[in-house]
Design a protein around this motif. Structure first.
Motif, PDB file in Angstrom:
ATOM      1  N   VAL A   1       0.862  -1.183   0.000  1.00 16.36           N
ATOM      2  CA  VAL A   1       0.000   0.000   0.000  1.00 16.36           C
ATOM      3  C   VAL A   1       0.901   1.236   0.000  1.00 16.36           C
ATOM      4  CG1 VAL A   1      -1.916  -1.099   1.195  1.00 16.36           C
ATOM      5  CG2 VAL A   1      -0.094  -0.028   2.525  1.00 16.36           C
ATOM      6  N   PRO A   2       0.478   2.300  -0.630  1.00 14.01           N
ATOM      7  CA  PRO A   2       1.315   3.522  -0.664  1.00 14.01           C
ATOM      8  C   PRO A   2       1.359   4.219   0.706  1.00 14.01           C
ATOM      9  CG  PRO A   2      -0.813   3.935  -1.691  1.00 14.01           C
ATOM     10  CD  PRO A   2      -0.760   2.460  -1.404  1.00 14.01           C
ATOM     11  N   VAL A   3       2.483   4.852   0.972  1.00 14.27           N
ATOM     12  CA  VAL A   3       2.650   5.645   2.198  1.00 14.27           C
ATOM     13  C   VAL A   3       2.764   7.108   1.789  1.00 14.27           C
ATOM     14  CG1 VAL A   3       4.074   6.089   4.222  1.00 14.27           C
ATOM     15  CG2 VAL A   3       3.783   3.730   3.389  1.00 14.27           C
ATOM     16  N   LEU A   4       1.883   7.946   2.356  1.00 16.23           N
ATOM     17  CA  LEU A   4       1.849   9.366   1.999  1.00 16.23           C
ATOM     18  C   LEU A   4       2.277  10.232   3.184  1.00 16.23           C
ATOM     19  CD1 LEU A   4      -1.635   9.368   0.169  1.00 16.23           C
ATOM     20  CD2 LEU A   4       0.618   8.927  -0.824  1.00 16.23           C
ATOM     21  N   ASP A   5       2.860  11.386   2.897  1.00 15.47           N
ATOM     22  CA  ASP A   5       3.190  12.322   3.983  1.00 15.47           C
ATOM     23  C   ASP A   5       1.972  13.172   4.292  1.00 15.47           C
ATOM     24  OD1 ASP A   5       2.993  14.196   1.961  1.00 15.47           O
ATOM     25  OD2 ASP A   5       5.164  14.484   1.755  1.00 15.47           O
ATOM     26  N   LYS A   6       2.161  14.147   5.185  1.00 19.93           N
ATOM     27  CA  LYS A   6       1.026  14.965   5.608  1.00 19.93           C
ATOM     28  C   LYS A   6       0.451  15.786   4.470  1.00 19.93           C
ATOM     29  CE  LYS A   6       2.582  15.369  10.412  1.00 19.93           C
ATOM     30  NZ  LYS A   6       2.975  16.313  11.492  1.00 19.93           N
ATOM     31  N   GLN A   7       1.262  16.051   3.461  1.00 22.38           N
ATOM     32  CA  GLN A   7       0.783  16.832   2.325  1.00 22.38           C
ATOM     33  C   GLN A   7       0.132  15.932   1.258  1.00 22.38           C
ATOM     34  OE1 GLN A   7       3.963  17.480   3.688  1.00 22.38           O
ATOM     35  NE2 GLN A   7       2.878  19.088   4.851  1.00 22.38           N
ATOM     36  N   GLY A   8       0.132  14.612   1.508  1.00 24.48           N
ATOM     37  CA  GLY A   8      -0.467  13.699   0.548  1.00 24.48           C
ATOM     38  C   GLY A   8       0.481  13.253  -0.534  1.00 24.48           C
ATOM     39  N   ASP A   9       1.750  13.563  -0.377  1.00 24.77           N
ATOM     40  CA  ASP A   9       2.722  13.136  -1.377  1.00 24.77           C
ATOM     41  C   ASP A   9       3.218  11.727  -1.072  1.00 24.77           C
ATOM     42  OD1 ASP A   9       2.590  15.607  -2.730  1.00 24.77           O
ATOM     43  OD2 ASP A   9       4.023  16.498  -1.312  1.00 24.77           O
ATOM     44  N   LEU A  10       3.460  10.993  -2.111  1.00 24.35           N
ATOM     45  CA  LEU A  10       3.945   9.630  -1.968  1.00 24.35           C
ATOM     46  C   LEU A  10       5.386   9.633  -1.483  1.00 24.35           C
ATOM     47  CD1 LEU A  10       3.442   6.566  -2.483  1.00 24.35           C
ATOM     48  CD2 LEU A  10       4.403   6.919  -4.767  1.00 24.35           C
ATOM     49  N   VAL A  11       5.598   8.939  -0.385  1.00 21.35           N
ATOM     50  CA  VAL A  11       6.963   8.867   0.151  1.00 21.35           C
ATOM     51  C   VAL A  11       7.498   7.438   0.120  1.00 21.35           C
ATOM     52  CG1 VAL A  11       6.676  10.905   1.613  1.00 21.35           C
ATOM     53  CG2 VAL A  11       6.065   8.618   2.507  1.00 21.35           C
ATOM     54  N   GLY A  12       6.624   6.489  -0.189  1.00 23.42           N
ATOM     55  CA  GLY A  12       7.095   5.107  -0.238  1.00 23.42           C
ATOM     56  C   GLY A  12       5.940   4.117  -0.212  1.00 23.42           C
ATOM     57  N   TYR A  13       6.286   2.871   0.040  1.00 26.44           N
ATOM     58  CA  TYR A  13       5.296   1.809   0.092  1.00 26.44           C
ATOM     59  C   TYR A  13       5.527   0.940   1.319  1.00 26.44           C
ATOM     60  CZ  TYR A  13       4.266   2.957  -4.791  1.00 26.44           C
ATOM     61  OH  TYR A  13       3.918   3.607  -5.938  1.00 26.44           O
ATOM     62  N   ARG A  14       4.434   0.401   1.831  1.00 33.78           N
ATOM     63  CA  ARG A  14       4.525  -0.565   2.911  1.00 33.78           C
ATOM     64  C   ARG A  14       3.910  -1.869   2.398  1.00 33.78           C
ATOM     65  NH1 ARG A  14       1.644   1.888   6.342  1.00 33.78           N
ATOM     66  NH2 ARG A  14       3.334   2.939   7.456  1.00 33.78           N
ATOM     67  N   GLY A  15       4.662  -2.954   2.530  1.00 32.08           N
ATOM     68  CA  GLY A  15       4.153  -4.184   1.949  1.00 32.08           C
ATOM     69  C   GLY A  15       4.520  -5.420   2.747  1.00 32.08           C
ATOM     70  N   ALA A  16       3.981  -6.544   2.281  1.00 33.33           N
ATOM     71  CA  ALA A  16       4.262  -7.835   2.906  1.00 33.33           C
ATOM     72  C   ALA A  16       4.408  -8.881   1.813  1.00 33.33           C
ATOM     73  CB  ALA A  16       3.137  -8.223   3.862  1.00 33.33           C
ATOM     74  N   ASP A  17       5.361  -9.762   1.985  1.00 27.39           N
ATOM     75  CA  ASP A  17       5.606 -10.844   1.033  1.00 27.39           C
ATOM     76  C   ASP A  17       5.126 -12.172   1.617  1.00 27.39           C
ATOM     77  OD1 ASP A  17       6.743  -9.126  -0.784  1.00 27.39           O
ATOM     78  OD2 ASP A  17       8.801  -9.473  -0.110  1.00 27.39           O
ATOM     79  N   THR A  18       4.458 -12.962   0.767  1.00 28.95           N
ATOM     80  CA  THR A  18       3.997 -14.288   1.174  1.00 28.95           C
ATOM     81  C   THR A  18       4.562 -15.321   0.209  1.00 28.95           C
ATOM     82  OG1 THR A  18       1.920 -13.337   1.992  1.00 28.95           O
ATOM     83  CG2 THR A  18       1.978 -15.724   1.642  1.00 28.95           C
ATOM     84  N   ASP A  19       5.170 -16.349   0.763  1.00 34.40           N
ATOM     85  CA  ASP A  19       5.717 -17.424  -0.061  1.00 34.40           C
ATOM     86  C   ASP A  19       4.562 -18.326  -0.520  1.00 34.40           C
ATOM     87  OD1 ASP A  19       6.999 -19.529  -1.232  1.00 34.40           O
ATOM     88  OD2 ASP A  19       8.366 -19.931   0.434  1.00 34.40           O
ATOM     89  N   ILE A  20       4.282 -18.328  -1.833  1.00 34.37           N
ATOM     90  CA  ILE A  20       3.190 -19.146  -2.374  1.00 34.37           C
ATOM     91  C   ILE A  20       3.739 -20.247  -3.289  1.00 34.37           C
ATOM     92  CG2 ILE A  20       1.474 -17.299  -2.204  1.00 34.37           C
ATOM     93  CD1 ILE A  20       1.850 -16.863  -5.243  1.00 34.37           C
TER      94      ILE A  20
END
Length: 223
Positions: A17-36
């Motif tokens: 999911v995207p991570v936004l700062d207080k101004q709504g700008d994209l600063v990165g992503y937070r994610g999770a990996d699953t071994d399938i």
């Protein structure tokens, strides 16, 4: 697909999911990996198994079909499609009433219901009209199959006995003609078992009259 440190491939499902700062700008992503990897391996094995089963069933000369609880075809082997005279794509998802005369389709459904409701197999001699309008005499064997989830499917195997029935009818016709000719002869004709203790098996009307028997049954009892 990633490569493990020991060299084997690992299939990863990444959710982010995207991570936004207080101004709504994209600063990165937070994610999770699953071994399938194992799930993919099982899915591939199932596909290979299904392909193998399809190949085996398509080598069977007798038409084979599978129906769901709504009487719709969900599997048909090549022999069934050829027997029907339609492409598989025209048949899958359809039912008997889409292709057969009403009286034939009603018989098919009636026997289907016996199998679905009782869980017991059914064997029935039926009429089957193909795409060219040719009427076949068939014997259909139907059994119930339940999957691991309890879903019921009907498995049917058809044997075309048209040629056998035609031959049987011809034999009966010839036999009737032979009996008629023998009975019209004015000389006695009979058939008996061999030996001194033989007994009569068959006789024409002239033979019965000659022995002054009241009936054919009475004559056949004569020593």
């Amino acid at each position: 697909v990633n490569v493990h440190k020991n060299g084997h491939k690992v299939v990863i499902n990444t959710t982010c999911v995207p991570v936004l700062d207080k101004q709504g700008d994209l600063v990165g992503y937070r994610g999770a990996d699953t071994d399938i990897t194992e799930r993919i391996r099982i899915e591939e094995a199932l596909r290979e198994s299904r392909t193998y089963l399809d190949q085996v069933l398509n080598t069977v000369a007798d038409p084979i079909f599978v129906k769901d609880r709504q009487h719709r075809w969900v599997f048909l082997n090549d022999a069934f499609c050829e027997f029907m005279g339609y492409e598989r794509s025209q048949l899958i998802g359809k039912s008997d009433f889409d292709f057969f005369p009403k009286q034939e389709a009603e018989v098919f459904w009636e026997k289907d219901e016996i199998v679905f409701t009782s869980g017991e197999g059914n064997v029935n001699e039926e009429l089957f009209t193909d795409a060219k309008g040719m009427v076949h005499t068939i014997v259909t064997k139907k059994t119930l199959y339940r999957g691991v989830d309890g879903t019921a499917h009907l498995v049917g195997v058809i044997r075309d006995i048209t040629a056998w029935k035609t031959a049987q009818q011809e034999v009966a016709r010839v036999q009737a003609r032979y009996t008629e000719l023998i009975n019209n002869l004015t000389v006695g004709v009979y058939r008996n078992t061999p030996g001194a203790q033989g007994h009569f098996l068959e006789a024409n009307q002239a033979m019965i009259t000659m022995f002054e028997a009241d009936s054919k049954e009475e004559f056949l009892k004569c020593p």
